[in-house]
Scaffold this motif. Structure first.
Motif, mmCIF file in Angstrom:
data_model
loop_
_atom_site.group_PDB
_atom_site.id
_atom_site.type_symbol
_atom_site.label_atom_id
_atom_site.label_comp_id
_atom_site.label_asym_id
_atom_site.label_seq_id
_atom_site.Cartn_x
_atom_site.Cartn_y
_atom_site.Cartn_z
ATOM 1 N N THR A 56 82.733 87.658 61.219
ATOM 2 C CA THR A 56 83.224 87.243 59.889
ATOM 3 C C THR A 56 84.199 86.057 59.913
ATOM 4 O O THR A 56 85.003 85.899 59.002
ATOM 5 N N TYR A 58 84.251 81.619 60.710
ATOM 6 C CA TYR A 58 83.516 80.420 61.098
ATOM 7 C C TYR A 58 83.732 80.192 62.591
ATOM 8 O O TYR A 58 84.872 80.224 63.071
ATOM 9 N N ILE A 74 75.448 80.623 57.823
ATOM 10 C CA ILE A 74 76.170 80.262 56.598
ATOM 11 C C ILE A 74 75.676 78.896 56.124
ATOM 12 O O ILE A 74 76.186 77.860 56.567
ATOM 13 N N VAL A 77 78.028 76.626 51.116
ATOM 14 C CA VAL A 77 78.493 77.632 50.153
ATOM 15 C C VAL A 77 78.606 77.008 48.770
ATOM 16 O O VAL A 77 78.763 75.791 48.628
ATOM 17 N N MET B 53 82.993 88.754 55.053
ATOM 18 C CA MET B 53 83.572 87.450 55.395
ATOM 19 C C MET B 53 84.209 86.806 54.165
ATOM 20 O O MET B 53 85.245 86.139 54.277
ATOM 21 N N GLU B 57 87.925 85.380 54.129
ATOM 22 C CA GLU B 57 88.231 83.976 53.818
ATOM 23 C C GLU B 57 89.174 83.872 52.617
ATOM 24 O O GLU B 57 90.069 83.028 52.596
ATOM 25 N N LYS B 60 92.618 84.521 53.764
ATOM 26 C CA LYS B 60 93.210 83.342 54.437
ATOM 27 C C LYS B 60 93.693 82.322 53.408
ATOM 28 O O LYS B 60 94.745 81.715 53.579
ATOM 29 N N LEU B 113 88.251 77.984 47.589
ATOM 30 C CA LEU B 113 87.197 78.999 47.447
ATOM 31 C C LEU B 113 85.825 78.329 47.460
ATOM 32 O O LEU B 113 84.911 78.773 48.145
ATOM 33 N N LYS B 116 85.077 77.094 51.173
ATOM 34 C CA LYS B 116 85.076 77.944 52.357
ATOM 35 C C LYS B 116 84.445 79.326 52.196
ATOM 36 O O LYS B 116 83.974 79.903 53.178
ATOM 37 N N VAL B 117 84.489 79.879 51.017
ATOM 38 C CA VAL B 117 84.140 81.302 50.892
ATOM 39 C C VAL B 117 82.614 81.474 50.854
ATOM 40 O O VAL B 117 81.932 80.817 50.067
ATOM 41 N N PRO B 118 82.069 82.333 51.732
ATOM 42 C CA PRO B 118 80.613 82.484 51.822
ATOM 43 C C PRO B 118 80.024 83.241 50.629
ATOM 44 O O PRO B 118 79.736 84.434 50.695
#
Lengths: 80, 143
Positions: A56, A58, A74, A77, B53, B57, B60, B113, B116-118
């Motif tokens: 989880t 990168y 991934i 996004v 994840m 993220e 973070k 967001l 980075k956020v999946p």
């Protein structure tokens, strides 16, 4: 070394699977996994980016993969 | 609060999660589904998340944000599944002693967001579909 790879978004559609079992050589890196997958599924190579997450997070290209790692593809996004 | 949900977002709950007696401001971002893209009608959007994840993220991003601004609380709720135009896809709330920090911190959280956020979304048009930002050749690089 058997590894399972999760796939999301367009990567899931390209693989036609939410999860894939792969046999990787011991000591394989994130970069090698990406190459192997792009070789097998060329449409992955046409994406704007293809990050790989390990457990989880990168993962950098030189990250060594270990059996039991949670690996995920991934694609770019687009939350929000 | 960090939440990924298939159910409609309760906006007030996200705001309440940031409440603090020391706050002079709560800034709230509400992302909604737009009905057009590239001049075409969007029928609906499909959102999907790598939930474990995505939560990590977002956590973070919250930590980064509190290092840059003296915020008192923050909360993020993102919806997944099928959303129609007009529906709320994401709510981000940030509380801070003063409005400037609240505005800036909230804008930073939205931008991070999106970077980075999946979480992924696919636009479904009347005559086709497209994953947003997936390919460099498409004009749709915003989201």
């Amino acid at each position: 070394m058997k590894c399972s790879v999760k796939a999301f978004g367009i990567a899931r559609e390209i693989l036609d699977a939410r999860e894939l079992m792969l046999d990787l050589p011991d000591g394989a890196t994130v970069a090698q996994l990406r190459q192997l997958l792009i070789g097998r599924y060329p449409r992955l190579g046409a994406l704007t980016s293809l990050f790989i997450a390990v457990n989880t997070e990168y993962a950098p290209d030189d990250r060594l993969l270990l059996s039991g790692d949670e690996i995920a593809l991934i694609p770019p996004v687009s939350g929000g | 609060m960090i939440k990924i949900t298939e159910k409609p977002i309760d906006i007030q709950k996200v705001i309440d999660a940031t409440a603090s007696l020391g706050a002079g401001a709560i800034d709230v971002f509400i992302g909604t589904v737009r009905n057009t893209a590239h001049g075409k009608n969007v029928v609906w959007l499909e959102y999907e998340a790598y939930e474990a994840m995505a939560v990590a993220e977002i956590r973070k991003i919250m930590a980064e944000t509190s290092q840059r601004w003296p915020i008192l609380g923050s909360a993020v709720c993102h919806r997944v599944g099928t959303l129609k135009p007009g529906e709320v896809s994401v709510v981000i709330a940030v509380s801070a002693p003063h409005r400037k920090e609240a505005f800036e911190a909230c804008e930073y959280m939205v931008s991070r967001l999106k970077e980075k956020v999946p979480i992924w979304k696919k636009e479904i048009f009347e005559d086709g579909e497209e994953w947003i930002s997936a390919h460099p050749s498409t004009s749709n690089t915003y989201n």
